[in-house]
Design an enzyme around this catalytic site. Structure first.
Site, PDB file in Angstrom:
ATOM      1  N   TYR A  21       0.812  -1.219   0.000  1.00  0.00           N
ATOM      2  CA  TYR A  21       0.000   0.000   0.000  1.00  0.00           C
ATOM      3  C   TYR A  21       0.849   1.275   0.000  1.00  0.00           C
ATOM      4  O   TYR A  21       0.303   2.380  -0.062  1.00  0.00           O
ATOM      5  CB  TYR A  21      -0.897   0.038   1.243  1.00  0.00           C
ATOM      6  CG  TYR A  21      -1.870  -1.107   1.340  1.00  0.00           C
ATOM      7  CD1 TYR A  21      -2.910  -1.238   0.428  1.00  0.00           C
ATOM      8  CD2 TYR A  21      -1.755  -2.060   2.351  1.00  0.00           C
ATOM      9  CE1 TYR A  21      -3.810  -2.291   0.512  1.00  0.00           C
ATOM     10  CE2 TYR A  21      -2.650  -3.107   2.442  1.00  0.00           C
ATOM     11  CZ  TYR A  21      -3.674  -3.220   1.522  1.00  0.00           C
ATOM     12  OH  TYR A  21      -4.561  -4.263   1.607  1.00  0.00           O
TER      13      TYR A  21
ATOM     14  N   HIS B  80      -4.399   6.214  -1.475  1.00  0.00           N
ATOM     15  CA  HIS B  80      -4.960   6.168  -0.121  1.00  0.00           C
ATOM     16  C   HIS B  80      -3.904   6.436   0.951  1.00  0.00           C
ATOM     17  O   HIS B  80      -4.244   6.684   2.106  1.00  0.00           O
ATOM     18  CB  HIS B  80      -5.604   4.798   0.111  1.00  0.00           C
ATOM     19  CG  HIS B  80      -6.878   4.835   0.889  1.00  0.00           C
ATOM     20  ND1 HIS B  80      -7.708   5.935   0.956  1.00  0.00           N
ATOM     21  CD2 HIS B  80      -7.489   3.884   1.651  1.00  0.00           C
ATOM     22  CE1 HIS B  80      -8.760   5.664   1.714  1.00  0.00           C
ATOM     23  NE2 HIS B  80      -8.649   4.435   2.151  1.00  0.00           N
TER      24      HIS B  80
ATOM     25  N   ASN C 192      -9.367   1.810   8.204  1.00  0.00           N
ATOM     26  CA  ASN C 192     -10.676   1.961   8.836  1.00  0.00           C
ATOM     27  C   ASN C 192     -10.649   1.775  10.349  1.00  0.00           C
ATOM     28  O   ASN C 192     -11.689   1.884  11.012  1.00  0.00           O
ATOM     29  CB  ASN C 192     -11.708   1.021   8.199  1.00  0.00           C
ATOM     30  CG  ASN C 192     -11.350  -0.443   8.355  1.00  0.00           C
ATOM     31  OD1 ASN C 192     -10.274  -0.775   8.843  1.00  0.00           O
ATOM     32  ND2 ASN C 192     -12.242  -1.322   7.960  1.00  0.00           N
TER      33      ASN C 192
ATOM     34  N   ASP D 216      -6.133  11.446   2.228  1.00  0.00           N
ATOM     35  CA  ASP D 216      -6.519  11.618   0.839  1.00  0.00           C
ATOM     36  C   ASP D 216      -7.993  12.015   0.761  1.00  0.00           C
ATOM     37  O   ASP D 216      -8.761  11.790   1.693  1.00  0.00           O
ATOM     38  CB  ASP D 216      -6.277  10.325   0.059  1.00  0.00           C
ATOM     39  CG  ASP D 216      -7.103   9.161   0.578  1.00  0.00           C
ATOM     40  OD1 ASP D 216      -6.969   8.819   1.785  1.00  0.00           O
ATOM     41  OD2 ASP D 216      -7.905   8.589  -0.181  1.00  0.00           O
TER      42      ASP D 216
ATOM     43  N   ASN E  13     -13.164   6.529   5.321  1.00  0.00           N
ATOM     44  CA  ASN E  13     -13.242   5.572   6.428  1.00  0.00           C
ATOM     45  C   ASN E  13     -12.233   5.844   7.540  1.00  0.00           C
ATOM     46  O   ASN E  13     -12.510   5.596   8.712  1.00  0.00           O
ATOM     47  CB  ASN E  13     -13.080   4.138   5.910  1.00  0.00           C
ATOM     48  CG  ASN E  13     -14.295   3.669   5.142  1.00  0.00           C
ATOM     49  OD1 ASN E  13     -15.410   4.126   5.390  1.00  0.00           O
ATOM     50  ND2 ASN E  13     -14.088   2.758   4.207  1.00  0.00           N
TER      51      ASN E  13
END
Length: 198
Positions: free
Chosen positions: A14, A19, A66, A91, A112
């Site tokens: 990631y 994100h 989240n 973001d 989230n």
């Protein structure tokens, strides 16, 4: 003490995704200030130092996005920091690439990570810097888009936005959130404005 938290997902897969722009701005701030954000603390990697003459904690939660609030609430307690003394970086799919939006407070706007932070803190009253990642043309699934790797043709724009986000944090620390809002919040189209205000 001010707490500056970038939101993102842990893990190499990631690291270079839309994100994770919050993490990338924290990395830029750490590089500029000579701070190592490597100490495991409160479900995060954290580092302490000075930016714009203020004592700060830089942090990257190591929960998934989240669940960011679990880490942020622990970090705030540990730093003795009120929500109004925090700056959260994340973001924003409602803003185009290259645009940032500084806010003193506000709802999660469908993000989230922000939802989790607001829930854990029990308030929306904390400054945030939202970093635009909206493509010119949206194709396919939104979740897939924000978790896909940033493309080579986007890298210059991303680098500029990271620089802009880091500069906004420095202005918030040195001059206050209102000054940063006046300097960095430019007008968007009515449709973008509606989405960004949610």
């Amino acid at each position: 003490m001010r707490l500056i938290v970038g939101l993102g997902n842990p893990g190499i897969e990631y690291a270079w995704t839309p994100h994770n722009l919050g993490f990338l701005v924290v990395d830029k701030l750490a590089e500029d200030a000579g701070i190592r954000v490597t100490r495991p603390e409160s479900k995060s990697f954290a580092g302490v130092g000075q930016i714009a003459g203020q004592e700060i904690v830089l942090a990257k939660p190591q929960t998934m996005m989240n669940l960011s609030g679990l880490a942020v609430s622990e970090l705030a307690r540990r730093a003795g920091c009120e929500p109004a003394d925090m700056i959260v970086l994340c973001d924003d799919i409602a803003l185009p690439w290259g645009m940032i939006r500084v806010r003193e407070r506000g709802s999660a706007g469908g993000h989230n990570g922000l939802k989790s932070v607001i829930s854990a803190l029990g308030t929306m009253e904390f400054p945030r810097v939202r970093l635009g990642v909206k493509p010119e043309e949206m194709r396919g699934d939104l979740k897939e888009y924000v978790l896909r790797e940033i493309r080579r043709d986007e890298e210059d724009l991303v680098a500029e936005e990271i620089e802009l986000g880091a500069e906004a944090v420095k202005v918030i620390l040195a001059e206050g959130t209102q000054s940063a809002m006046n300097r960095f919040n430019r007008r968007v189209t009515p449709d973008e404005e509606d989405q960004a205000e949610k």
